[in-house]
Design an enzyme around this catalytic site. Structure first.
Site, mmCIF file in Angstrom:
data_model
loop_
_atom_site.group_PDB
_atom_site.id
_atom_site.type_symbol
_atom_site.label_atom_id
_atom_site.label_comp_id
_atom_site.label_asym_id
_atom_site.label_seq_id
_atom_site.Cartn_x
_atom_site.Cartn_y
_atom_site.Cartn_z
ATOM 1 N N GLU A 53 -63.219 0.798 -42.088
ATOM 2 C CA GLU A 53 -63.989 -0.396 -42.445
ATOM 3 C C GLU A 53 -63.094 -1.539 -42.904
ATOM 4 O O GLU A 53 -63.317 -2.684 -42.525
ATOM 5 C CB GLU A 53 -65.009 -0.083 -43.544
ATOM 6 C CG GLU A 53 -66.212 0.713 -43.065
ATOM 7 C CD GLU A 53 -67.176 -0.082 -42.190
ATOM 8 O OE1 GLU A 53 -66.997 -1.311 -42.011
ATOM 9 O OE2 GLU A 53 -68.120 0.524 -41.667
ATOM 10 N N ASP A 71 -69.985 -8.556 -44.407
ATOM 11 C CA ASP A 71 -69.585 -7.285 -45.012
ATOM 12 C C ASP A 71 -68.454 -7.579 -45.984
ATOM 13 O O ASP A 71 -67.547 -8.363 -45.664
ATOM 14 C CB ASP A 71 -69.098 -6.305 -43.942
ATOM 15 C CG ASP A 71 -70.164 -6.012 -42.899
ATOM 16 O OD1 ASP A 71 -71.356 -6.011 -43.254
ATOM 17 O OD2 ASP A 71 -69.799 -5.782 -41.736
#
Length: 148
Positions: A53, A71
């Site tokens: 991520e 994000d």
């Protein structure tokens, strides 16, 4: 004067980059936060998730044009559902936090919010990178040699 300018640019780049954890450092930190086995999720899964991520970077951000959301942080927690960035339309903020706290070098709030995310029925499958890179794989490399 020139050296002050160079020093300023160096300090700015450090500030923007944030803390980038080493793999084992993150594994030990997450273990201290009680992530090993939380909701049945192994420590190796959490470290794998963070690798894919954010590359272990606390300041990582990624804008998603389709949902107009972003994000944030080491776990790339999304502003549509989990935090408030003040600009995402129809944001829910289920973690009850500002997205900015997810960008801190201290990952306490990021861990709390990640625990909230996996408490939902989707669990760790909420993270696309986990599904694409970690699910149903041998993850021993993510904690190997870390003493955890």
């Amino acid at each position: 004067m020139k050296s002050l300018l160079i020093l300023g640019l160096v300090l700015l780049s450090v500030t923007v980059q944030g803390k980038v954890f080493e793999r084992c450092e993150l594994a030990r930190t997450l273990k201290r936060f009680g992530m090993d086995g939380y909701k049945g999720i192994s420590l190796a899964n959490w470290v794998c998730l963070a690798q894919w991520e954010s590359s272990y970077n606390t300041k990582a951000t990624n804008y998603n044009p389709g949902s107009q959301s972003t994000d944030y942080g080491i776990f790339q927690i999304n502003s549509r559902y989990w935090c408030n960035d003040g600009k995402t339309p129809k944001a829910v903020n289920s973690c009850g936090i500002s997205c900015n706290v997810l960008l801190q070098d201290d990952i306490t709030q990021a861990v709390k919010c990640a625990k909230r995310v996996v408490s939902d029925p989707q669990g760790i499958r909420a993270w696309v990178a986990w599904r694409n890179h970690c699910q149903n794989r041998d993850l021993t490399q993510y904690t190997q040699g870390c003493g955890v």
